[in-house]
Every structure is written in C-alpha cells, then in structure tokens.
Design a protein around this motif. Structure first.
Motif, mmCIF file in Angstrom:
data_model
loop_
_atom_site.group_PDB
_atom_site.id
_atom_site.type_symbol
_atom_site.label_atom_id
_atom_site.label_comp_id
_atom_site.label_asym_id
_atom_site.label_seq_id
_atom_site.Cartn_x
_atom_site.Cartn_y
_atom_site.Cartn_z
ATOM 1 N N GLU A 26 0.835 -1.209 0.000
ATOM 2 C CA GLU A 26 0.000 0.000 0.000
ATOM 3 C C GLU A 26 0.866 1.254 0.000
ATOM 4 N N ARG A 27 1.948 1.241 0.759
ATOM 5 C CA ARG A 27 2.862 2.380 0.822
ATOM 6 C C ARG A 27 3.530 2.597 -0.537
ATOM 7 N N GLN A 28 3.935 1.507 -1.201
ATOM 8 C CA GLN A 28 4.546 1.630 -2.522
ATOM 9 C C GLN A 28 3.547 2.182 -3.534
ATOM 10 N N TYR A 29 2.296 1.782 -3.426
ATOM 11 C CA TYR A 29 1.259 2.286 -4.321
ATOM 12 C C TYR A 29 1.113 3.804 -4.176
ATOM 13 N N TRP A 30 1.065 4.285 -2.933
ATOM 14 C CA TRP A 30 0.888 5.722 -2.715
ATOM 15 C C TRP A 30 2.125 6.499 -3.119
ATOM 16 N N LYS A 31 3.315 5.921 -2.955
ATOM 17 C CA LYS A 31 4.530 6.591 -3.428
ATOM 18 C C LYS A 31 4.497 6.743 -4.943
ATOM 19 N N ALA A 32 4.037 5.711 -5.641
ATOM 20 C CA ALA A 32 3.928 5.790 -7.099
ATOM 21 C C ALA A 32 2.901 6.841 -7.509
ATOM 22 N N VAL A 34 2.061 9.574 -5.833
ATOM 23 C CA VAL A 34 2.644 10.897 -5.574
ATOM 24 C C VAL A 34 3.675 11.230 -6.647
ATOM 25 N N ALA A 35 4.490 10.247 -7.050
ATOM 26 C CA ALA A 35 5.484 10.488 -8.100
ATOM 27 C C ALA A 35 4.802 10.854 -9.419
ATOM 28 N N CYS A 36 3.710 10.176 -9.748
ATOM 29 C CA CYS A 36 2.958 10.511 -10.971
ATOM 30 C C CYS A 36 2.394 11.921 -10.902
ATOM 31 N N LEU A 37 1.823 12.275 -9.761
ATOM 32 C CA LEU A 37 1.245 13.608 -9.598
ATOM 33 C C LEU A 37 2.315 14.693 -9.708
ATOM 34 N N VAL A 38 3.451 14.500 -9.052
ATOM 35 C CA VAL A 38 4.515 15.505 -9.089
ATOM 36 C C VAL A 38 5.061 15.660 -10.506
ATOM 37 N N PHE A 40 3.527 15.017 -13.290
ATOM 38 C CA PHE A 40 2.486 15.674 -14.089
ATOM 39 C C PHE A 40 2.472 17.183 -13.830
ATOM 40 N N LEU A 41 2.580 17.581 -12.559
ATOM 41 C CA LEU A 41 2.578 19.006 -12.226
ATOM 42 C C LEU A 41 3.803 19.722 -12.780
ATOM 43 N N VAL A 42 4.971 19.069 -12.730
ATOM 44 C CA VAL A 42 6.184 19.670 -13.288
ATOM 45 C C VAL A 42 6.031 19.857 -14.794
ATOM 46 N N SER A 43 5.506 18.843 -15.465
ATOM 47 C CA SER A 43 5.306 18.934 -16.905
ATOM 48 C C SER A 43 4.290 20.029 -17.266
ATOM 49 N N MET A 44 3.224 20.130 -16.518
ATOM 50 C CA MET A 44 2.227 21.167 -16.778
ATOM 51 C C MET A 44 2.798 22.557 -16.509
ATOM 52 N N THR A 76 11.295 16.658 -19.322
ATOM 53 C CA THR A 76 12.038 15.796 -18.398
ATOM 54 C C THR A 76 11.174 14.716 -17.759
ATOM 55 N N PRO A 77 9.988 15.005 -17.216
ATOM 56 C CA PRO A 77 9.186 13.922 -16.641
ATOM 57 C C PRO A 77 8.815 12.838 -17.654
ATOM 58 N N VAL A 78 8.576 13.227 -18.892
ATOM 59 C CA VAL A 78 8.238 12.246 -19.927
ATOM 60 C C VAL A 78 9.428 11.328 -20.187
ATOM 61 N N ILE A 79 10.621 11.879 -20.271
ATOM 62 C CA ILE A 79 11.829 11.087 -20.517
ATOM 63 C C ILE A 79 12.113 10.165 -19.337
ATOM 64 N N VAL A 80 11.949 10.667 -18.113
ATOM 65 C CA VAL A 80 12.194 9.850 -16.924
ATOM 66 C C VAL A 80 11.211 8.686 -16.849
ATOM 67 N N TRP A 81 9.939 8.938 -17.074
ATOM 68 C CA TRP A 81 8.951 7.859 -17.015
ATOM 69 C C TRP A 81 9.164 6.857 -18.141
ATOM 70 N N PHE A 82 9.526 7.324 -19.336
ATOM 71 C CA PHE A 82 9.791 6.410 -20.434
ATOM 72 C C PHE A 82 10.977 5.506 -20.120
ATOM 73 N N SER A 83 12.055 6.081 -19.610
ATOM 74 C CA SER A 83 13.230 5.262 -19.293
ATOM 75 C C SER A 83 12.945 4.302 -18.147
ATOM 76 N N SER A 84 12.158 4.713 -17.185
ATOM 77 C CA SER A 84 11.812 3.842 -16.065
ATOM 78 C C SER A 84 10.962 2.659 -16.517
ATOM 79 N N VAL A 85 9.956 2.914 -17.318
ATOM 80 C CA VAL A 85 9.080 1.844 -17.800
ATOM 81 C C VAL A 85 9.833 0.928 -18.758
ATOM 82 N N PHE A 86 10.629 1.508 -19.650
ATOM 83 C CA PHE A 86 11.360 0.710 -20.621
ATOM 84 C C PHE A 86 12.414 -0.167 -19.953
#
Length: 115
Positions: A26-32, A34-38, A40-44, A76-86
């Motif tokens: 559950e803690r890992q889910y909420w960390k993920a 928060v990371a998605c929200l942050v 997204f906000l940086v990109s916006m 930057t957030p798009v590149i970080v998420w792409f590299s993390s998922v890939f």
C-alpha cells in the motif's frame, strides 16, 4: 487485531500483514501515485511557461530564457517515465533468466586469458 509476518520468493522479502492487509504494498502504491502527480505538475508547469512566453514575450523576442527552461520542465518527466518503464520492461523477470543473460560478476571472473 491480527499481525503476521509473510515471507515471499527467493529474495526473502518480508512484509507485515495487519488484519490481512500488506501495508508495504500500500505504501509503494501511494509513493507511485505521488510520483505521478509531481511529474504531471512539473510537466504542466513547463507547458504553462511555454504558453506564457508565447503569449507575452514572443512578439518582442524577449525573455528567451523561458523557452529552454519551459522545454526542460515539460520534457524531463516524460523522458524519466519512459526510461523507467522501458528499463523495467527489458529486465529479466526471474533469477534463471538473470543468470543466463550474464548479469553479475561471476561470469566475468570465469573468463581467463591463456598465454
């Protein structure tokens, strides 16, 4: 209140179950989340800076520092998420696959040079 310790897999991961709920997952889910929200906000914010520059400063070509700054914040957030998922997608899933693909120093040490 029932508390139990659960061990899983070869890695020996331990998690504490409280009333049958794994709080580590559950803690890992909420960390993920928060990371998605942050990210997204940086990109916006980067996109908003680019739009602000386009509307107010583009006709006069002033405040040009906003363009690279906005692009960096936007991309930057798009590149970080792409590299993390890939990288997670390309990683072997079990220990047998990791050993057969040469991950680790044991195979490096097995190489010898004969004169």
């Amino acid at each position: 209140m029932g508390i139990s310790v659960k061990e899983e897999g070869e890695e020996g991961r331990r998690s504490v179950l409280v009333n049958g709920v794994d709080h580590q997952e559950e803690r890992q889910y909420w960390k993920a989340c928060v990371a998605c929200l942050v990210s997204f906000l940086v990109s916006m914010t980067g996109g908003a800076i680019l739009v602000w520059w386009e509307i107010d400063y583009h006709p006069t070509n002033s405040e040009l520092w906003m363009v690279p700054f906005g692009l960096i914040m936007f991309a930057t957030p798009v590149i970080v998420w792409f590299s993390s998922v890939f990288s997670d997608f390309c990683r072997p899933q079990n220990q047998e696959d990791r050993d057969s693909h040469g991950h680790g120093l044991s195979q490096l040490a097995a190489v010898s040079v004969v004169p």
